[in-house]
Design a protein around this motif. Structure first.
Motif, PDB file in Angstrom:
ATOM      1  N   ARG A   1      -6.729  -1.554   0.374  1.00  0.00           N
ATOM      2  CA  ARG A   1      -6.023  -2.719   0.943  1.00  0.00           C
ATOM      3  C   ARG A   1      -7.011  -3.671   1.585  1.00  0.00           C
TER       4      ARG A   1
ATOM      5  N   VAL B   1      -1.461   5.568  -1.684  1.00  0.00           N
ATOM      6  CA  VAL B   1      -2.875   5.940  -1.738  1.00  0.00           C
ATOM      7  C   VAL B   1      -3.052   7.414  -1.418  1.00  0.00           C
TER       8      VAL B   1
ATOM      9  N   GLU C   1       0.833  -1.200   0.000  1.00  0.00           N
ATOM     10  CA  GLU C   1       0.000   0.000   0.000  1.00  0.00           C
ATOM     11  C   GLU C   1       0.870   1.254   0.000  1.00  0.00           C
TER      12      GLU C   1
ATOM     13  N   LYS D   1      -8.166   4.652   0.484  1.00  0.00           N
ATOM     14  CA  LYS D   1      -7.577   4.044   1.678  1.00  0.00           C
ATOM     15  C   LYS D   1      -8.247   2.717   2.030  1.00  0.00           C
TER      16      LYS D   1
ATOM     17  N   MET E   1      -6.226  -1.165  -7.613  1.00  0.00           N
ATOM     18  CA  MET E   1      -5.978   0.247  -7.349  1.00  0.00           C
ATOM     19  C   MET E   1      -5.599   1.008  -8.621  1.00  0.00           C
TER      20      MET E   1
ATOM     21  N   TYR F   1      -6.437  -6.505  -1.252  1.00  0.00           N
ATOM     22  CA  TYR F   1      -5.444  -7.371  -0.601  1.00  0.00           C
ATOM     23  C   TYR F   1      -6.128  -8.277   0.421  1.00  0.00           C
TER      24      TYR F   1
ATOM     25  N   TYR G   1      -4.276  -6.351  -5.405  1.00  0.00           N
ATOM     26  CA  TYR G   1      -4.307  -4.989  -4.877  1.00  0.00           C
ATOM     27  C   TYR G   1      -3.869  -3.976  -5.929  1.00  0.00           C
TER      28      TYR G   1
END
Length: 478
Positions: A266, A28, A23, A263, A101, A270, A97
């Protein structure tokens, strides 16, 4: 049992430690508006609560793979535990992830567009066709198997054909309706069934601690047919969704269009992969524990039988009739909640590259009807053949995604080693498999492995050359 507990703890720790690192590398921005707000359309782009987005993402990716694949994978011995744990933490969760993202950053773009932007227009065209075919293949696979399981549960009053028609009808509705109307409302119920199944089986494992062999006790075990099913690459293809799966990256853009804040990425992307790894770990352990630690007995049982029979026997044997039915419903829900979103994802992929807006039902039908027809035709193919090709296509898609993410990280001057190492490893796996396997070119193992080494080295060389070119461009700009 100690081995199982350590593996379980490592998966949980992986989320908090390595997940936080990934992350941080991505970077992020909680203040940046997500596509759910910038492109709201009431159909695919809809802000949804994080718990619901997580649950949908988890159910999207947790099809038959972490259950059936884990059962078939444990036939290779305790090495399956290692692949599930480290494959999930360093491969699958990173893959899920970053692809999710990146889609958030690019307005919910579908996977072929993301990969094509990094690897070139030629790859983009290949990925569009490849991804569409895989989605249709997944939709077909995940109609046939739950239909067979439901027919097994309901007895003589129903037929597999009837259940196939009902499930496919549901897939049509899930593909066409706004995501919050059907999928968003049904998934909490499906989630309860799937989580009950996993928790129930895990508790049963703890009640039978002596039935699980420890890692050091079985480290030397090899399959009796290891000459035709060597651990590399076969185990890494068998356990796909429970470790790393390219299919996941096709599903993430759907949730990238519903995520309220970066935010939460994750937790959703993930985290969902880690939970799937836990499900795979539970079923791998359950399969061997059911036979009191005997890998040979498990192998003998599965000859000529599908893992669905074993799932039914474990569920009823350990949880009783009522608990067994609930557990089986969880196993049925898993493929259904991947099959419906696979076809929905196919619609989005096709709509993206055809540039057809999806707000009007007429446009959704225009894109979806050919997909439904193809999926129905594919269902006529033998399930075992479908599953084998799905497994390879799945992992090959992960290779394309990992290389695209590696290129993107390098362009952004971020730590590309996060995806480069999994990309190299999965390249070796998929190339070796397709040249060696019965459904591939059927070459000798040594030749197949040699070709895989050559292809991996070639891609490594091309990437090094890309890095040098990138470095020169940066120097010129300065």
């Amino acid at each position: 049992m100690i081995t199982f507990c350590i593996a379980l703890l490592l998966l949980v720790a992986g989320y908090f430690v390595y997940g936080a690192l990934v992350e941080k590398v991505f970077g992020v921005n909680p203040g940046r508006q997500t596509p759910a707000y910038t492109s709201t359309d009431g159909i695919d782009y809809i802000p949804m609560p994080t718990w619901r987005v997580f649950l949908i993402q988890f159910l999207n990716i947790a099809g038959l793979g972490p259950i059936f694949g884990a059962i078939m994978g444990i036939l290779y011995g305790p090495s399956a535990y290692l692949w599930i744990v480290f494959g999930t933490i360093f491969g699958g969760a990173v893959h899920d992830y970053l692809s999710g993202m990146l889609s958030v950053r690019r307005n919910g773009a579908s996977l072929p567009e993301l990969v094509g932007d990094e690897l070139g227009s030629g790859v983009k065209q290949v990925m569009r066709i490849f991804s569409l075919l895989l989605m249709i293949l997944v939709g077909a696979v995940f109609v046939v198997n739950p239909a067979n399981l439901l027919d097994l549960l309901t007895g003589e009053n129903t037929t597999t054909t009837m259940w196939t028609a009902i499930i496919f009808g549901y897939y049509i509705l899930a593909t066409l309706l706004p995501i919050d109307k059907l999928i968003g409302r049904l998934y909490p119920l499906f989630g309860f069934a799937l989580l009950f199944m996993a928790i129930g089986i895990m508790i049963s494992l703890f009640l039978r601690p002596d039935s699980l062999p420890e890692f050091h006790e079985a480290i030397g075990y090899t399959r009796p047919d290891s000459d035709v099913n060597p651990i590399f690459p076969m185990m890494f293809i068998s356990i796909a969704c429970g470790a790393i799966s390219g299919f996941h990256a096709t599903q993430s853009p759907m949730m990238a269009r519903c995520l309220k804040n970066e935010k939460m990425g994750r937790r959703v992307f993930y985290g969902a992969m880690v939970v799937e790894g836990i499900v795979a770990l539970i079923w791998a352990a359950a399969a061997i524990a059911f036979f009191n630690g005997s890998f040979d007995a498990l192998s003998e049982f599965l000859k000529g039988k599908t893992p669905a029979i074993l799932v039914n026997d474990i569920s009823v044997g350990w949880l009783g009739t009522f608990g067994g039915i609930l557990a089986m419903l969880g196993v049925i829900a898993a493929p259904i909640t991947s099959g419906d979103t696979a076809l929905r994802s196919a619609r989005l992929i096709a709509a993206d590259f055809l540039h057809i807006p999806q707000k009007k039902i007429r446009n959704r039908l225009l894109v979806s009807i050919p997909i439904f027809i193809l999926a129905w035709l594919v269902m006529m193919i033998d399930f075992e053949v479908l599953w084998r090709y799905f497994a390879w296509c799945n992992q090959t898609l992960a290779v394309f995604t990992l290389w695209a993410l590696t290129v993107w990280l390098a362009k952004e001057h971020k730590c590309y080693w996060l995806t480069l190492i999994p990309a190299l490893f999965m390249t070796m796996v998929t190339v070796t498999y397709i040249f060696f396997a019965q459904e591939g070119f059927r070459l000798s193992y040594s030749v197949s492995l040699g070709i895989a080494v050559f292809v991996t080295l070639l891609l490594s060389f091309l990437f090094i050359r890309f890095l040098r070119t990138l470095s020169k461009r940066v120097s010129i700009k300065r």
